[in-house]
Write a protein that holds these residues in place. Structure first.
Motif, short mmCIF file in Angstrom:
data_model
loop_
_atom_site.label_atom_id
_atom_site.label_comp_id
_atom_site.label_asym_id
_atom_site.label_seq_id
_atom_site.Cartn_x
_atom_site.Cartn_y
_atom_site.Cartn_z
N GLY A 7 0.79 -1.22 0.00
CA GLY A 7 0.00 0.00 0.00
C GLY A 7 0.82 1.28 0.00
N ALA A 8 0.21 2.37 -0.50
CA ALA A 8 0.90 3.66 -0.58
C ALA A 8 1.28 4.17 0.81
N ALA A 9 0.41 3.94 1.80
CA ALA A 9 0.72 4.41 3.15
C ALA A 9 1.98 3.74 3.69
N LEU A 10 2.13 2.46 3.40
CA LEU A 10 3.31 1.74 3.86
C LEU A 10 4.56 2.22 3.12
N LEU A 11 4.43 2.49 1.83
CA LEU A 11 5.56 3.04 1.07
C LEU A 11 6.04 4.34 1.70
N GLU A 12 5.12 5.23 1.99
CA GLU A 12 5.48 6.53 2.55
C GLU A 12 6.09 6.38 3.94
N THR A 13 5.55 5.47 4.73
CA THR A 13 6.10 5.26 6.06
C THR A 13 7.53 4.75 6.00
N CYS A 14 7.80 3.83 5.07
CA CYS A 14 9.15 3.27 4.94
C CYS A 14 10.14 4.34 4.50
N VAL A 15 9.74 5.17 3.54
CA VAL A 15 10.64 6.24 3.09
C VAL A 15 10.84 7.26 4.20
N SER A 16 9.78 7.53 4.97
CA SER A 16 9.90 8.46 6.08
C SER A 16 10.90 7.95 7.11
N ALA A 17 10.89 6.63 7.36
CA ALA A 17 11.88 6.05 8.27
C ALA A 17 13.27 6.15 7.68
N ALA A 18 13.39 5.93 6.38
CA ALA A 18 14.71 5.99 5.74
C ALA A 18 15.35 7.36 5.90
N VAL A 19 14.57 8.42 5.70
CA VAL A 19 15.15 9.76 5.74
C VAL A 19 15.36 10.27 7.16
N ALA A 20 14.97 9.49 8.16
CA ALA A 20 15.29 9.84 9.54
C ALA A 20 16.72 9.47 9.89
N ALA A 21 17.46 8.93 8.93
CA ALA A 21 18.84 8.49 9.18
C ALA A 21 19.76 9.68 9.39
N PRO A 22 20.89 9.45 10.05
CA PRO A 22 21.90 10.51 10.18
C PRO A 22 22.65 10.68 8.87
N SER A 23 23.22 11.86 8.68
CA SER A 23 24.08 12.10 7.52
C SER A 23 25.19 13.06 7.94
N ILE A 24 26.35 12.88 7.34
CA ILE A 24 27.48 13.75 7.66
C ILE A 24 27.15 15.17 7.22
N HIS A 25 27.36 16.13 8.10
CA HIS A 25 27.01 17.54 7.86
C HIS A 25 25.50 17.72 7.68
N ASN A 26 24.71 16.68 8.00
CA ASN A 26 23.26 16.74 7.82
C ASN A 26 22.89 17.11 6.38
N THR A 27 23.62 16.57 5.41
CA THR A 27 23.35 16.87 4.01
C THR A 27 22.11 16.17 3.49
#
Length: 350
Positions: A7-27
């Motif tokens: 489902g679309a809701a699950l797709l969005e939730t998974c991507v939302s979790a992915a972008v909660a990751a840390p990144s160097i310099h918060n890029t």
């Protein structure tokens, strides 16, 4: 698996979790696509988020992308799927950094413990604040080292004289960063004032935390000089807990593995109530990076230094809208507009 079963809701939730990751310099340098025929997530780098002076090889960029790939794995496992991950899957498409496919839930694998880490995805924040002056229990250290090994990396805790040595190397790297005009300017662009319109990425100045009054822990301040009026001085822990992530080789795939290991270590630490922040300065200079490994790990490649400890939670930083895959819209995912609060579990895929 047909695309209609996810489902679309699950797709969005998974991507939302992915972008909660840390990144160097918060890029936050990631882009997402979706192959609708196989419901396979495709993860690429966003070249507009690169930092050519600070990160000319793109190592930090791939490390950041690796962290988001691990969060995507965690989210899929949490909702009952078995994530099948391939790093650099297509030699003819070097820009495709990873694919993650949700396999049949009946083939679900639990050995990596990702299901238990989902709530930690939303609670993990970088903390640049002072920690309490106590070490991590041996059992916690052992578990963090074990999960790093499971991702193809090594995690070594630096104690005593070794901690002093790596802090000196980090301080030297921070000094060089301040003196290098191009690097300093590039770093400053990653910080914005709270009163400015949010740029969609970068660090709010309030997230920088205080300076170490003893000047023993060289936290990056993203400036060309100390600014006490912006970063007040406070005493930090006298004996910081430092851990070095390293790999046997130093290829693009190793950088992606390090990013996954970083996030897995950080999420497990979060479950134990341990805070963390990244001290990346020394690995940005070739000679200091070589020295960071030290004996007996002379053949290993240092990738990242982490500071861990017990203390206050750092502030959440804004998450930008994830970039779309530049190919036709039919193959692009639909990302959520911003980092949400922990979502309630969506219904089973229809």
């Amino acid at each position: 698996m047909e695309s209609t079963t996810f489902g679309a809701a699950l797709l969005e939730t998974c991507v939302s979790a992915a972008v909660a990751a840390p990144s160097i310099h918060n890029t936050q340098p990631w882009r997402f696509g979706l192959d609708p025929a196989t419901v396979t997530f495709e993860v690429r780098a966003d070249p507009a988020r690169s930092m050519p002076h600070v990160d000319p090889t793109g190592r930090a960029l791939l490390l950041s992308v690796g962290a988001c790939v691990f969060n995507l794995r965690v989210a899929l496992a949490h909702f009952g799927w078995s994530p099948v991950t391939r790093l650099l899957p297509d030699p003819d498409d070097p820009g495709l950094l990873a694919t993650v496919r949700p396999a049949d839930p009946t083939a679900r694998r639990r050995e990596e413990g990702s299901v238990d880490l989902y709530e930690a995805v939303w609670r993990r924040h970088s903390s640049r604040l002072p920690f309490a002056g106590r070490s991590l229990p041996a059992a916690v250290r052992d578990e963090l080292a074990a999960v790093a090994r499971a991702e193809g990396t090594s995690l070594r805790f630096c104690d005593g004289a070794e901690a002093t040595r790596v802090l000196r190397l980090t301080a030297e790297a921070e000094r060089r960063n301040r003196l290098d005009a191009d690097r300093a300017a590039e770093s400053r662009r990653r910080v914005h004032r709270v009163l400015e319109p949010p740029p969609g990425t970068g660090l709010p100045r309030t997230a920088l935390g205080p300076q170490d009054a003893r000047e023993r822990i060289p936290l990056r301040d993203f400036t060309a000089q100390r600014h006490p009026e912006r970063l007040v001085a406070r005493p930090f822990e006298a004996s910081p807990v430092l851990a070095l992530l390293a790999t046997e080789h130093d290829r693009r795939v190793d950088w992606l593995r390090t990013g996954q290991a970083l996030e897995r270590v950080w999420l497990v630490a979060t479950v134990y109530g341990v805070r963390g922040s990244v001290m990346h300065q020394a690995v940005e200079w070739a000679d200091l990076r070589d020295a960071l490994g030290g004996p007996p790990e002379g053949t290993a490649h240092p990738q990242l230094l982490m500071r861990l400890g017990y203390g206050p939670e750092g502030p959440a930083t804004p998450r930008r809208t994830p970039g779309r895959d530049p190919r036709p819209a039919a193959r692009a995912g639909t990302p959520p507009p911003s980092r949400p609060s922990p979502p309630s579990r969506p219904g089973a895929p229809s």
